[in-house]
Motif scaffolding. Structure first.
Motif, PDB file in Angstrom:
ATOM      1  N   VAL A  30       0.719  -1.067  -0.337  1.00 46.05           N
ATOM      2  CA  VAL A  30       0.025  -0.399  -0.114  1.00 46.05           C
ATOM      3  C   VAL A  30       0.843   1.051  -0.013  1.00 46.05           C
ATOM      4  O   VAL A  30       1.558   1.873   0.626  1.00 46.05           O
ATOM      5  N   LEU A  31       0.685   2.457  -1.301  1.00 45.86           N
ATOM      6  CA  LEU A  31       1.581   3.739  -1.248  1.00 45.86           C
ATOM      7  C   LEU A  31       0.588   3.946  -0.911  1.00 45.86           C
ATOM      8  O   LEU A  31      -0.181   4.646  -1.415  1.00 45.86           O
ATOM      9  N   LEU A  32       1.657   4.904   0.219  1.00 43.39           N
ATOM     10  CA  LEU A  32       0.553   6.606   1.255  1.00 43.39           C
ATOM     11  C   LEU A  32       1.085   7.795   0.623  1.00 43.39           C
ATOM     12  O   LEU A  32       2.630   7.948   1.065  1.00 43.39           O
ATOM     13  N   PRO A  33       1.061   8.249  -0.186  1.00 44.31           N
ATOM     14  CA  PRO A  33       1.487   9.727  -0.672  1.00 44.31           C
ATOM     15  C   PRO A  33       1.570  11.158   0.438  1.00 44.31           C
ATOM     16  O   PRO A  33       1.419  10.288   1.335  1.00 44.31           O
ATOM     17  N   SER A 101       7.580  10.910   3.188  1.00 45.91           N
ATOM     18  CA  SER A 101       6.913  12.218   3.414  1.00 45.91           C
ATOM     19  C   SER A 101       5.739  11.959   4.380  1.00 45.91           C
ATOM     20  O   SER A 101       5.820  11.129   5.426  1.00 45.91           O
ATOM     21  N   ILE A 102       5.340  12.540   4.761  1.00 47.28           N
ATOM     22  CA  ILE A 102       3.825  12.343   5.531  1.00 47.28           C
ATOM     23  C   ILE A 102       3.076  11.486   5.590  1.00 47.28           C
ATOM     24  O   ILE A 102       1.998  10.872   6.422  1.00 47.28           O
ATOM     25  N   GLY A 103       3.460  10.640   3.946  1.00 48.22           N
ATOM     26  CA  GLY A 103       2.516   9.369   4.114  1.00 48.22           C
ATOM     27  C   GLY A 103       2.924   8.519   4.790  1.00 48.22           C
ATOM     28  O   GLY A 103       2.015   7.435   5.464  1.00 48.22           O
ATOM     29  N   ALA A 104       4.681   8.817   5.213  1.00 45.20           N
ATOM     30  CA  ALA A 104       4.973   8.442   6.240  1.00 45.20           C
ATOM     31  C   ALA A 104       4.762   8.130   7.458  1.00 45.20           C
ATOM     32  O   ALA A 104       4.490   6.688   8.628  1.00 45.20           O
ATOM     33  N   VAL A 105       4.133   9.220   7.828  1.00 48.53           N
ATOM     34  CA  VAL A 105       4.099   9.521   9.527  1.00 48.53           C
ATOM     35  C   VAL A 105       2.451   8.670   9.131  1.00 48.53           C
ATOM     36  O   VAL A 105       2.335   8.221  10.981  1.00 48.53           O
ATOM     37  N   TYR A 106       1.659   8.735   8.267  1.00 53.46           N
ATOM     38  CA  TYR A 106       0.171   8.123   8.923  1.00 53.46           C
ATOM     39  C   TYR A 106       0.662   6.453   8.301  1.00 53.46           C
ATOM     40  O   TYR A 106      -0.149   5.782   8.688  1.00 53.46           O
ATOM     41  N   ALA A 107       1.669   6.014   7.913  1.00 52.38           N
ATOM     42  CA  ALA A 107       1.727   4.977   7.589  1.00 52.38           C
ATOM     43  C   ALA A 107       2.102   3.751   9.386  1.00 52.38           C
ATOM     44  O   ALA A 107       1.835   3.106   9.241  1.00 52.38           O
ATOM     45  N   ARG A 108       3.149   5.760   9.497  1.00 51.89           N
ATOM     46  CA  ARG A 108       3.250   4.664  12.001  1.00 51.89           C
ATOM     47  C   ARG A 108       1.878   4.718  12.238  1.00 51.89           C
ATOM     48  O   ARG A 108       2.063   3.540  13.331  1.00 51.89           O
ATOM     49  N   GLY A 194      -1.465  20.265  -0.415  1.00 46.58           N
ATOM     50  CA  GLY A 194       0.191  19.655   0.731  1.00 46.58           C
ATOM     51  C   GLY A 194       0.333  21.047   1.657  1.00 46.58           C
ATOM     52  O   GLY A 194       0.060  20.229   3.182  1.00 46.58           O
ATOM     53  N   ILE A 195      -0.021  21.935   1.929  1.00 41.99           N
ATOM     54  CA  ILE A 195      -0.148  23.121   3.250  1.00 41.99           C
ATOM     55  C   ILE A 195      -1.293  22.378   3.904  1.00 41.99           C
ATOM     56  O   ILE A 195      -0.961  22.777   5.300  1.00 41.99           O
ATOM     57  N   GLN A 196      -2.257  22.877   3.279  1.00 44.32           N
ATOM     58  CA  GLN A 196      -3.399  22.346   4.830  1.00 44.32           C
ATOM     59  C   GLN A 196      -3.006  21.115   5.411  1.00 44.32           C
ATOM     60  O   GLN A 196      -3.636  21.469   6.614  1.00 44.32           O
ATOM     61  N   GLU A 197      -3.313  19.875   4.757  1.00 48.00           N
ATOM     62  CA  GLU A 197      -2.458  18.779   4.952  1.00 48.00           C
ATOM     63  C   GLU A 197      -1.390  18.999   6.336  1.00 48.00           C
ATOM     64  O   GLU A 197      -1.638  18.274   7.409  1.00 48.00           O
ATOM     65  N   GLY A 198      -0.702  19.279   6.054  1.00 46.28           N
ATOM     66  CA  GLY A 198       0.120  19.489   7.317  1.00 46.28           C
ATOM     67  C   GLY A 198       1.117  20.735   8.013  1.00 46.28           C
ATOM     68  O   GLY A 198       0.961  20.441   8.711  1.00 46.28           O
ATOM     69  N   ARG A 199      -0.392  21.598   8.037  1.00 49.85           N
ATOM     70  CA  ARG A 199      -0.829  22.436   9.242  1.00 49.85           C
ATOM     71  C   ARG A 199      -0.608  22.202  10.702  1.00 49.85           C
ATOM     72  O   ARG A 199      -0.566  23.014  11.688  1.00 49.85           O
ATOM     73  N   ASN A 200      -0.900  20.652  11.182  1.00 47.41           N
ATOM     74  CA  ASN A 200      -0.981  20.282  11.957  1.00 47.41           C
ATOM     75  C   ASN A 200      -0.468  19.249  12.765  1.00 47.41           C
ATOM     76  O   ASN A 200       0.121  18.741  13.759  1.00 47.41           O
ATOM     77  N   LEU A 201       1.081  19.286  11.691  1.00 48.17           N
ATOM     78  CA  LEU A 201       1.642  18.142  11.840  1.00 48.17           C
ATOM     79  C   LEU A 201       3.031  18.358  12.808  1.00 48.17           C
ATOM     80  O   LEU A 201       2.817  17.429  13.668  1.00 48.17           O
TER      81      LEU A 201
END
Length: 296
Positions: A30-33, A101-108, A194-201
């Motif tokens: 499963v590839l997470l963008p 990138s953030i997909g790795a964060v979500y995979a974790r 991408g900016i909106q997705e990462g705002r709470n990272l």
């Protein structure tokens, strides 16, 4: 949902999620963008990995050709959505999750919440909540000073749009023409996603992962992009730039060392955002090795 150039829609919780599938075999990959990227931007990896096993990717809710959802989201919400998408698509686990990138964060986060559903992990130039601990203090201070005010970013000018269109067309030159054209126009229309997705990272999501517990004991490979961060390169003297990248290398080595079967690999000639486009070979090699270890 706008017309998809490829793939199908899977319905989850009353929303349609764009879903792309190729190949056959177990375990599925499963590839997470990454943030601001969508499933079709991984078409080269999807096609290459299809020779090895079943491989899928998708557009998270609120991105790509999936239905809208308010952004940003918690990592738990994204991970749960992915589990529901995979179930709705009739694709049982356990899975090899390959997050960029953030997909790795979500995979974790997926691996923390649903460890029995995870057979292996590939983190492609991942972020991590401990990043500031590995960077020189001067870099941390510089990053803080350089943070833009996201709400005040102006729209792209016609000249900027045309330059971006040309750059993206070159980047995806090997993609099928219909996919490439739809993908480029989508990126130009939705560049703020991408900016909106990462705002709470850095606050909410990293805190969520820090409190979420250890990764399951599965094979893990961490890929690090070797090319220099262009923003850092414009803003730092060479000595500080080297120390900053040494910190990223040490962070990724630490992530790999956090599980018994972890490994870190440096990918030359690759940048953070487009490692999978510039150097698909090391990504496919890592997937091939993970599949062999899982099957063994």
């Amino acid at each position: 949902m706008r017309t998809m150039p490829r793939g199908a829609a899977v319905e989850v919780g009353g929303r349609r999620i764009a879903f792309y599938r190729a190949g056959d075999g177990d375990p599925p990959v499963v590839l997470l963008p990454g943030a601001g990227l969508v499933g079709l931007e991984y078409d080269n990896v999807l096609t290459g990995a299809a020779a090895l096993t079943t491989v899928v990717t998708y557009d998270r809710g609120g991105t790509g050709w999936s239905d809208p959802v308010a952004l940003p989201r918690t990592a738990g919400a994204v991970a749960t959505e992915l589990r529901d998408v995979l179930r709705a698509a009739g694709l049982p686990g356990p899975y090899v999750l390959a997050g960029h990138s953030i997909g790795a964060v979500y995979a974790r986060r997926f691996a923390q919440l649903f460890p029995a559903d995870v057979a292996g992990l590939l983190f492609i130039d991942p972020g991590h909540e401990d990043i500031l601990r590995f960077l020189p203090p001067e870099v941390v201070a510089l990053n803080e000073r350089m943070k833009p005010t996201w709400d005040e970013l102006p729209d792209l000018t016609p000249e900027q749009l045309e330059a971006s269109r040309a750059a993206l067309t070159r980047l995806y030159a090997e993609w099928p023409a219909d996919v490439r054209e739809a993908l480029v126009e989508h990126r130009l229309e939705t560049w703020r996603t991408g900016i909106q997705e990462g705002r709470n990272l850095e606050d909410e999501v990293y805190a969520e992962l820090a409190a979420g517990g250890q990764l399951p004991d599965v094979p893990l490979i961490v890929l690090t992009a070797a090319d220099r961060n262009p923003l850092w390169a414009r803003s730092m003297p060479p000595e500080l730039l080297e120390r900053a990248h040494d910190g990223i290398n040490a962070l990724h080595a630490s992530i790999a060392a956090s599980v018994p079967r972890g490994e870190r690999r440096l990918v030359e000639g690759a940048s953070h955002q487009y490692l999978h486009v510039q150097r698909p070979g090391p990504v496919l090699d890592a997937l091939r090795d993970l599949l062999a270890r899982v099957r063994a």
